[in-house]
Design a protein around this motif. Structure first.
Motif, PDB file in Angstrom:
ATOM      1  N   ALA A  63       0.824  -1.213   0.000  1.00  0.00           N
ATOM      2  CA  ALA A  63       0.000   0.000   0.000  1.00  0.00           C
ATOM      3  C   ALA A  63       0.857   1.260   0.000  1.00  0.00           C
ATOM      4  O   ALA A  63       0.486   2.265  -0.620  1.00  0.00           O
ATOM      5  N   ARG A  64       2.024   1.224   0.659  1.00  0.00           N
ATOM      6  CA  ARG A  64       2.910   2.391   0.691  1.00  0.00           C
ATOM      7  C   ARG A  64       3.502   2.716  -0.675  1.00  0.00           C
ATOM      8  O   ARG A  64       3.994   3.815  -0.887  1.00  0.00           O
ATOM      9  N   LEU A  65       3.467   1.786  -1.612  1.00  0.00           N
ATOM     10  CA  LEU A  65       3.957   2.041  -2.974  1.00  0.00           C
ATOM     11  C   LEU A  65       2.981   2.899  -3.774  1.00  0.00           C
ATOM     12  O   LEU A  65       3.327   3.400  -4.839  1.00  0.00           O
ATOM     13  N   PHE A  66       1.764   3.064  -3.257  1.00  0.00           N
ATOM     14  CA  PHE A  66       0.698   3.789  -3.944  1.00  0.00           C
ATOM     15  C   PHE A  66       0.582   5.223  -3.435  1.00  0.00           C
ATOM     16  O   PHE A  66       0.888   5.503  -2.280  1.00  0.00           O
ATOM     17  N   THR A 133       0.022   2.991 -13.657  1.00  0.00           N
ATOM     18  CA  THR A 133       0.099   4.422 -13.925  1.00  0.00           C
ATOM     19  C   THR A 133       0.855   5.022 -12.747  1.00  0.00           C
ATOM     20  O   THR A 133       0.534   4.730 -11.589  1.00  0.00           O
ATOM     21  N   LEU A 134       1.865   5.821 -13.040  1.00  0.00           N
ATOM     22  CA  LEU A 134       2.757   6.324 -12.001  1.00  0.00           C
ATOM     23  C   LEU A 134       2.690   7.841 -11.892  1.00  0.00           C
ATOM     24  O   LEU A 134       2.427   8.532 -12.874  1.00  0.00           O
ATOM     25  N   LYS A 135       2.952   8.334 -10.662  1.00  0.00           N
ATOM     26  CA  LYS A 135       3.030   9.771 -10.394  1.00  0.00           C
ATOM     27  C   LYS A 135       4.241  10.020  -9.513  1.00  0.00           C
ATOM     28  O   LYS A 135       4.640   9.150  -8.735  1.00  0.00           O
ATOM     29  N   ARG A 136       4.778  11.225  -9.615  1.00  0.00           N
ATOM     30  CA  ARG A 136       5.786  11.653  -8.649  1.00  0.00           C
ATOM     31  C   ARG A 136       5.704  13.164  -8.485  1.00  0.00           C
ATOM     32  O   ARG A 136       5.275  13.876  -9.391  1.00  0.00           O
ATOM     33  N   VAL A 137       6.102  13.611  -7.317  1.00  0.00           N
ATOM     34  CA  VAL A 137       6.034  15.032  -6.987  1.00  0.00           C
ATOM     35  C   VAL A 137       7.456  15.565  -6.830  1.00  0.00           C
ATOM     36  O   VAL A 137       8.262  14.973  -6.098  1.00  0.00           O
ATOM     37  N   ALA A 138       7.744  16.654  -7.509  1.00  0.00           N
ATOM     38  CA  ALA A 138       9.014  17.385  -7.373  1.00  0.00           C
ATOM     39  C   ALA A 138      10.245  16.485  -7.384  1.00  0.00           C
ATOM     40  O   ALA A 138      11.093  16.573  -6.507  1.00  0.00           O
ATOM     41  N   GLY A 139      10.315  15.602  -8.364  1.00  0.00           N
ATOM     42  CA  GLY A 139      11.494  14.757  -8.491  1.00  0.00           C
ATOM     43  C   GLY A 139      11.618  13.673  -7.447  1.00  0.00           C
ATOM     44  O   GLY A 139      12.645  13.003  -7.359  1.00  0.00           O
ATOM     45  N   GLY A 140      10.588  13.464  -6.646  1.00  0.00           N
ATOM     46  CA  GLY A 140      10.603  12.410  -5.631  1.00  0.00           C
ATOM     47  C   GLY A 140      10.506  11.032  -6.273  1.00  0.00           C
ATOM     48  O   GLY A 140      10.567  10.886  -7.489  1.00  0.00           O
ATOM     49  N   PRO A 141      10.333  10.008  -5.451  1.00  0.00           N
ATOM     50  CA  PRO A 141      10.237   8.646  -5.993  1.00  0.00           C
ATOM     51  C   PRO A 141       8.926   8.446  -6.759  1.00  0.00           C
ATOM     52  O   PRO A 141       7.920   9.106  -6.472  1.00  0.00           O
ATOM     53  N   MET A 143       5.515   6.831  -7.531  1.00  0.00           N
ATOM     54  CA  MET A 143       4.469   6.180  -6.747  1.00  0.00           C
ATOM     55  C   MET A 143       3.443   5.619  -7.727  1.00  0.00           C
ATOM     56  O   MET A 143       3.211   6.197  -8.795  1.00  0.00           O
ATOM     57  N   ILE A 144       2.806   4.528  -7.345  1.00  0.00           N
ATOM     58  CA  ILE A 144       1.775   3.928  -8.198  1.00  0.00           C
ATOM     59  C   ILE A 144       0.462   4.668  -7.963  1.00  0.00           C
ATOM     60  O   ILE A 144       0.007   4.773  -6.820  1.00  0.00           O
ATOM     61  N   PHE A 145      -0.114   5.192  -9.027  1.00  0.00           N
ATOM     62  CA  PHE A 145      -1.436   5.806  -8.932  1.00  0.00           C
ATOM     63  C   PHE A 145      -2.509   4.761  -9.211  1.00  0.00           C
ATOM     64  O   PHE A 145      -3.537   4.719  -8.555  1.00  0.00           O
TER      65      PHE A 145
END
Length: 158
Positions: A63-66, A133-141, A143-145
């Motif tokens: 769940a933390r991967l999402f 489908t993946l997302k990331r914020v400000a160059g962070g890791p 995350m799975i959306f």
């Protein structure tokens, strides 16, 4: 005379189409395995972390991967949205070898996707297919959306 021309035309068409018809795949013939695509390290990390969390049966780690608002769509299951619901959905699953392989991917600054296939345990061949489908914020890791998958086995009749 008209009937003989029609007969010749039909027979010629059947003879020409015969090899094509004979080579069409049937529902029982397996599709050719698609080649793996190498991923950039940051995207590959998503798949390896997913495999590890699955292998250990760690629903909380999965769940933390999402993302907080992430969701999963599994074959023959209702959609699940949000980390808490994802953790509950994965509880009791896993604890077996899972191999994920990428077939295609794309990534921009803050969005990306991975299309792939997966295999459980010692199965030969792919068990199913997935799209992350993946997302990331400000160059962070990354995350799975969303995690959408299906198995290669048909649903059971009711």
């Amino acid at each position: 005379m008209c009937h003989s021309r029609l007969a010749v035309f039909l027979i010629s068409g059947l003879l020409l189409a015969g090899p094509v018809v004979a080579q069409e795949p049937t529902a029982s013939s397996p599709a050719a395995r698609l080649a793996d695509v190498p991923l950039p390290a940051t995207l590959d990390r998503v798949l390896r972390d997913y495999e590890q969390a699955w292998r250990t049966g760690d629903a909380k780690a999965l769940a933390r991967l999402f993302t907080e608002d992430g969701f999963i769509l599994q074959s023959n299951q209702p959609p699940v949205r949000g980390r808490a619901a994802i953790e509950a959905a994965y509880a009791g699953q896993g604890s077996s070898p899972l191999r994920l392989r990428a077939l295609a991917y794309a990534a921009e600054e803050s969005t990306g996707y991975i299309i792939g296939a997966y295999t459980y345990g010692s199965n030969v061949g792919d068990t199913g297919k997935f799209t992350l489908t993946l997302k990331r914020v400000a160059g962070g890791p990354w995350m799975i959306f969303s995690d959408m998958d299906n198995t290669n086995t048909p649903p059971r009749s009711r």
